[in-house]
Design an enzyme around this catalytic site. Structure first.
Site, mmCIF file in Angstrom:
data_model
loop_
_atom_site.group_PDB
_atom_site.id
_atom_site.type_symbol
_atom_site.label_atom_id
_atom_site.label_comp_id
_atom_site.label_asym_id
_atom_site.label_seq_id
_atom_site.Cartn_x
_atom_site.Cartn_y
_atom_site.Cartn_z
ATOM 1 N N ASP A 11 -92.678 82.352 -34.964
ATOM 2 C CA ASP A 11 -92.425 80.910 -35.039
ATOM 3 C C ASP A 11 -91.059 80.651 -34.416
ATOM 4 O O ASP A 11 -90.021 80.914 -35.026
ATOM 5 C CB ASP A 11 -92.449 80.457 -36.504
ATOM 6 C CG ASP A 11 -91.936 79.032 -36.696
ATOM 7 O OD1 ASP A 11 -91.949 78.252 -35.713
ATOM 8 O OD2 ASP A 11 -91.527 78.702 -37.823
ATOM 9 N N ALA A 12 -91.052 80.155 -33.178
ATOM 10 C CA ALA A 12 -89.814 79.905 -32.449
ATOM 11 C C ALA A 12 -89.458 78.434 -32.550
ATOM 12 O O ALA A 12 -90.136 77.576 -31.968
ATOM 13 C CB ALA A 12 -89.969 80.323 -30.989
ATOM 14 N N GLY A 13 -88.393 78.136 -33.292
ATOM 15 C CA GLY A 13 -87.932 76.772 -33.436
ATOM 16 C C GLY A 13 -86.667 76.538 -32.636
ATOM 17 O O GLY A 13 -86.188 77.410 -31.903
ATOM 18 N N ASN A 14 -86.100 75.364 -32.775
ATOM 19 C CA ASN A 14 -84.915 75.010 -32.001
ATOM 20 C C ASN A 14 -83.667 75.728 -32.483
ATOM 21 O O ASN A 14 -82.720 75.911 -31.716
ATOM 22 C CB ASN A 14 -84.694 73.495 -32.065
ATOM 23 C CG ASN A 14 -85.751 72.729 -31.295
ATOM 24 O OD1 ASN A 14 -85.884 72.887 -30.096
ATOM 25 N ND2 ASN A 14 -86.530 71.918 -31.995
ATOM 26 N N THR A 15 -83.652 76.143 -33.747
ATOM 27 C CA THR A 15 -82.464 76.778 -34.313
ATOM 28 C C THR A 15 -82.664 78.259 -34.595
ATOM 29 O O THR A 15 -81.764 79.068 -34.353
ATOM 30 C CB THR A 15 -82.063 76.073 -35.627
ATOM 31 O OG1 THR A 15 -81.902 74.675 -35.373
ATOM 32 C CG2 THR A 15 -80.765 76.634 -36.180
ATOM 33 N N THR A 42 -84.373 71.026 -37.816
ATOM 34 C CA THR A 42 -83.553 70.261 -36.878
ATOM 35 C C THR A 42 -84.042 68.827 -36.823
ATOM 36 O O THR A 42 -83.255 67.878 -36.810
ATOM 37 C CB THR A 42 -83.606 70.905 -35.477
ATOM 38 O OG1 THR A 42 -83.208 72.273 -35.571
ATOM 39 C CG2 THR A 42 -82.687 70.178 -34.521
ATOM 40 N N ASP A 57 -96.074 73.673 -33.898
ATOM 41 C CA ASP A 57 -95.584 73.980 -35.245
ATOM 42 C C ASP A 57 -96.184 73.050 -36.292
ATOM 43 O O ASP A 57 -96.550 73.478 -37.391
ATOM 44 C CB ASP A 57 -94.064 73.929 -35.291
ATOM 45 C CG ASP A 57 -93.494 72.587 -34.830
ATOM 46 O OD1 ASP A 57 -94.195 71.822 -34.140
ATOM 47 O OD2 ASP A 57 -92.311 72.310 -35.144
ATOM 48 N N ARG A 58 -96.339 71.768 -35.956
ATOM 49 C CA ARG A 58 -96.926 70.820 -36.910
ATOM 50 C C ARG A 58 -98.402 71.136 -37.154
ATOM 51 O O ARG A 58 -98.888 71.051 -38.289
ATOM 52 C CB ARG A 58 -96.757 69.387 -36.407
ATOM 53 C CG ARG A 58 -95.311 68.921 -36.366
ATOM 54 C CD ARG A 58 -95.170 67.589 -35.656
ATOM 55 N NE ARG A 58 -95.799 66.501 -36.405
ATOM 56 C CZ ARG A 58 -96.048 65.290 -35.890
ATOM 57 N NH1 ARG A 58 -95.766 65.043 -34.624
ATOM 58 N NH2 ARG A 58 -96.598 64.349 -36.641
#
Length: 264
Positions: A6-10, A139, A115-116
């Site tokens: 799971d690659a998120g912005n942070t 974020t 992601d959603r």
């Protein structure tokens, strides 16, 4: 082994799941979150993932990435460094019109963030037959509605708690920077720092509360699920009973694979 990312912005979260435990005739939600290993790194420390993954007997990788093409290229390189030329099935998770028991109600289903959609799959897999509001507080904060029969209706997107507070402090003259604390003694603060905190928390919880009320008007009892880094911080300030679930995106990715196995 199955590597979930799971690659998120942070941050980037990951987990290793043993697919040998997945049955071909049934889906077992008790296995969600039951991983052989897992971890999280800040975006600035992605190189640490190579050592975390190297030597693992991974046959398949399923990734959700909302951090752009640059992140995708970095993850491609990290996977190559960790596993070399060994044949591994790599799949970039995307939203679809329907998947794993969830029907995507977005006007353009492919536009919904991966992601959603994964979080919706995970939430519905954990609580089938229940109306759900899923608030992911990172974020950005997203507040999404899912019907008891698994229809993703849509939702709200607003700046996350930290982004909201820092933006206000940064763009307004003489307002102080606000840290990560969210202690609130009274909604009517008698100093500027606490007033920023109180206002930002009220905005976040107000959006969640409005979503809960609107969803309950159509479906009666609604379960509130909080996820994301600020979920634990906001939980005490939400009047509606809620459950906080870490790694909901990873659980959704895992559920999608498990349900695929269950239909074999």
């Amino acid at each position: 082994m199955l590597l979930l990312i799971d690659a998120g912005n942070t941050r980037v979260k990951w987990a290793l799941a043993n697919t040998a435990t997945y049955a071909c005739d049934r889906f077992d939600p008790a296995l969600l979150g039951n991983w052989d290993a897992s971890g999280v790194v800040e975006r600035e420390a992605l190189g640490r993932l190579v050592e975390a993954w190297r030597g693992r007997q991974v046959a398949r990788v399923l990734l959700s990435n909302v951090a752009g093409e640059g992140m995708r290229e970095q993850l491609d390189q990290l996977l190559l460094r960790a596993f070399g030329a060994r044949p591994i099935a790599i799949e970039w998770f995307r939203s679809a019109p329907a998947l794993a028991g969830v029907q995507n109600g977005y006007r353009n289903p492919l536009q919904l963030g991966a992601d959603r959609f994964a979080s919706a799959i995970g939430a519905h897999a954990l609580y089938p037959g229940e109306a759900l509001i899923v608030a992911t507080c990172g974020t950005a904060t997203t507040v999404d509605a899912i019907t008891p029969d698994g229809v993703f209706l849509g939702g709200m997107i607003l700046p996350g708690l930290g982004l909201m507070a820092s933006s206000l402090a940064k763009n307004t003259a003489q307002l102080p920077q606000v840290g990560a604390r969210v202690e609130i003694v009274t909604p009517f603060a008698d100093n500027t720092t606490d007033a920023i905190i109180s206002g930002c928390v009220a905005a976040q919880t107000g959006a969640i509360g409005q979503a809960l009320a609107a969803h309950a008007a159509n479906h009666g009892k609604v379960r509130c699920i909080l996820s994301g880094g600020a979920g634990h911080m906001l939980a005490p300030h939400i009047s509606h009973p809620s459950v906080t679930i870490d790694n909901l995106v990873l659980m959704g990715l895992q559920a999608a694979v498990m349900k695929q196995h269950a239909s074999c």
